[in-house]
Design an enzyme around this catalytic site. Sequence first.
Site, PDB file in Angstrom:
ATOM      1  N   ASP A  69       0.788  -1.169  -0.184  1.00  0.00           N
ATOM      2  CA  ASP A  69       0.147  -0.563  -0.085  1.00  0.00           C
ATOM      3  C   ASP A  69       0.837   0.922  -0.183  1.00  0.00           C
ATOM      4  OD1 ASP A  69      -2.691   0.748  -0.268  1.00  0.00           O
ATOM      5  OD2 ASP A  69      -2.714   1.936   1.462  1.00  0.00           O
ATOM      6  N   ARG A 178       8.150   2.649  -3.751  1.00  0.00           N
ATOM      7  CA  ARG A 178       8.185   0.970  -3.717  1.00  0.00           C
ATOM      8  C   ARG A 178       9.287   0.240  -4.335  1.00  0.00           C
ATOM      9  NH1 ARG A 178       3.832   1.574  -6.303  1.00  0.00           N
ATOM     10  NH2 ARG A 178       4.600   1.924  -8.172  1.00  0.00           N
TER      11      ARG A 178
HETATM   12  P1  IMP Z   1      -1.657   2.067  -3.958  1.00  0.00           P
HETATM   13  O1  IMP Z   1      -1.145   1.061  -2.170  1.00  0.00           O
HETATM   14  O2  IMP Z   1       0.142   1.234  -4.709  1.00  0.00           O
HETATM   15  O3  IMP Z   1      -2.526   1.237  -5.165  1.00  0.00           O
HETATM   16  O4  IMP Z   1      -1.179   3.433  -4.523  1.00  0.00           O
HETATM   17  C1  IMP Z   1      -2.449   4.149  -3.418  1.00  0.00           C
HETATM   18  C2  IMP Z   1      -1.990   5.066  -4.101  1.00  0.00           C
HETATM   19  O5  IMP Z   1      -1.076   5.672  -4.946  1.00  0.00           O
HETATM   20  C3  IMP Z   1      -2.560   4.687  -6.125  1.00  0.00           C
HETATM   21  O6  IMP Z   1      -3.687   5.125  -6.739  1.00  0.00           O
HETATM   22  C4  IMP Z   1      -1.666   6.101  -7.623  1.00  0.00           C
HETATM   23  O7  IMP Z   1      -2.225   6.799  -7.283  1.00  0.00           O
HETATM   24  C5  IMP Z   1      -0.874   6.387  -5.688  1.00  0.00           C
HETATM   25  N1  IMP Z   1       0.689   5.983  -6.388  1.00  0.00           N
HETATM   26  C6  IMP Z   1       1.235   4.883  -5.372  1.00  0.00           C
HETATM   27  N2  IMP Z   1       2.495   4.768  -6.250  1.00  0.00           N
HETATM   28  C7  IMP Z   1       3.179   5.485  -7.254  1.00  0.00           C
HETATM   29  C8  IMP Z   1       4.087   5.765  -7.937  1.00  0.00           C
HETATM   30  O8  IMP Z   1       4.629   4.602  -8.555  1.00  0.00           O
HETATM   31  N3  IMP Z   1       3.891   6.905  -9.093  1.00  0.00           N
HETATM   32  C9  IMP Z   1       2.624   8.105  -8.604  1.00  0.00           C
HETATM   33  N4  IMP Z   1       1.705   7.287  -7.693  1.00  0.00           N
HETATM   34  C10 IMP Z   1       1.731   6.148  -7.116  1.00  0.00           C
END
Ligand code: IMP
Length: 192
Positions: A69, A178
């Site tokens: 997350d 990440r």
């Molecule tokens: P998730 O938990 O990885 O789904 O991330 C939540 C939200 O953070 C995503 O829907 C994106 O809007 C943003 N996000 C996560 N990782 C990235 C990245 O590497 N670049 C840009 N936005 C990110």
Amino acid sequence: MKKIVFATNNAHKLEEVRAIAGDSFHILSLSDIDCHDDIPETADTLEGNALIKARWVRDRYGMDCFADDTGLMVDALNGEPGVYSARYAGEAHDAEANMAKLLEKMNGQTDRKAHFSTVIALCLDGEEKIFEGRVDGTIAVQRSGANGFGYDPIFVPDETGISFADMTAEAKNAISHRGRATEKLFQYLKDK
Ligand code: IMP
């Protein structure tokens, strides 16, 4: 080759993580294990949501699993959008609308410091572990670049001075939130 589920169907993320995992692990997505559940992300922390997803797969599908997350934390907005980054502008999870809302809120703001944080929860052999990665940077005044996803066109990491969306996938992986959390995860898995 050891099989492990990454609790996502996001093609960008799978590609990033498979590149770091190399040949040592066979990374399965949720659709690879026929999981089409709408896994709830109801926690108010990154760690809480990552754990919900990893435990969901372990408990219902009986497989080793990790889940991530991520949030974008903006200093001048007291850490917004944070855990709500995906749905900042509403439940549509629209990256364009999220960026537009953030740029609007940052209009005229001189302190543009921000960071991305990723938390990975691993459920393996009956144990749970947490890994974290972070990248510091600033929120640009306008979008730049066509690569990546989410907030990439408006996030400029301190290390490079150009937006994530202007960087290649390899360059982004090497310094991203990440990427860093995933490196820690696979370091741990390879040492086991
Ligand atoms: P998730 O938990 O990885 O789904 O991330 C939540 C939200 O953070 C995503 O829907 C994106 O809007 C943003 N996000 C996560 N990782 C990235 C990245 O590497 N670049 C840009 N936005 C990110």
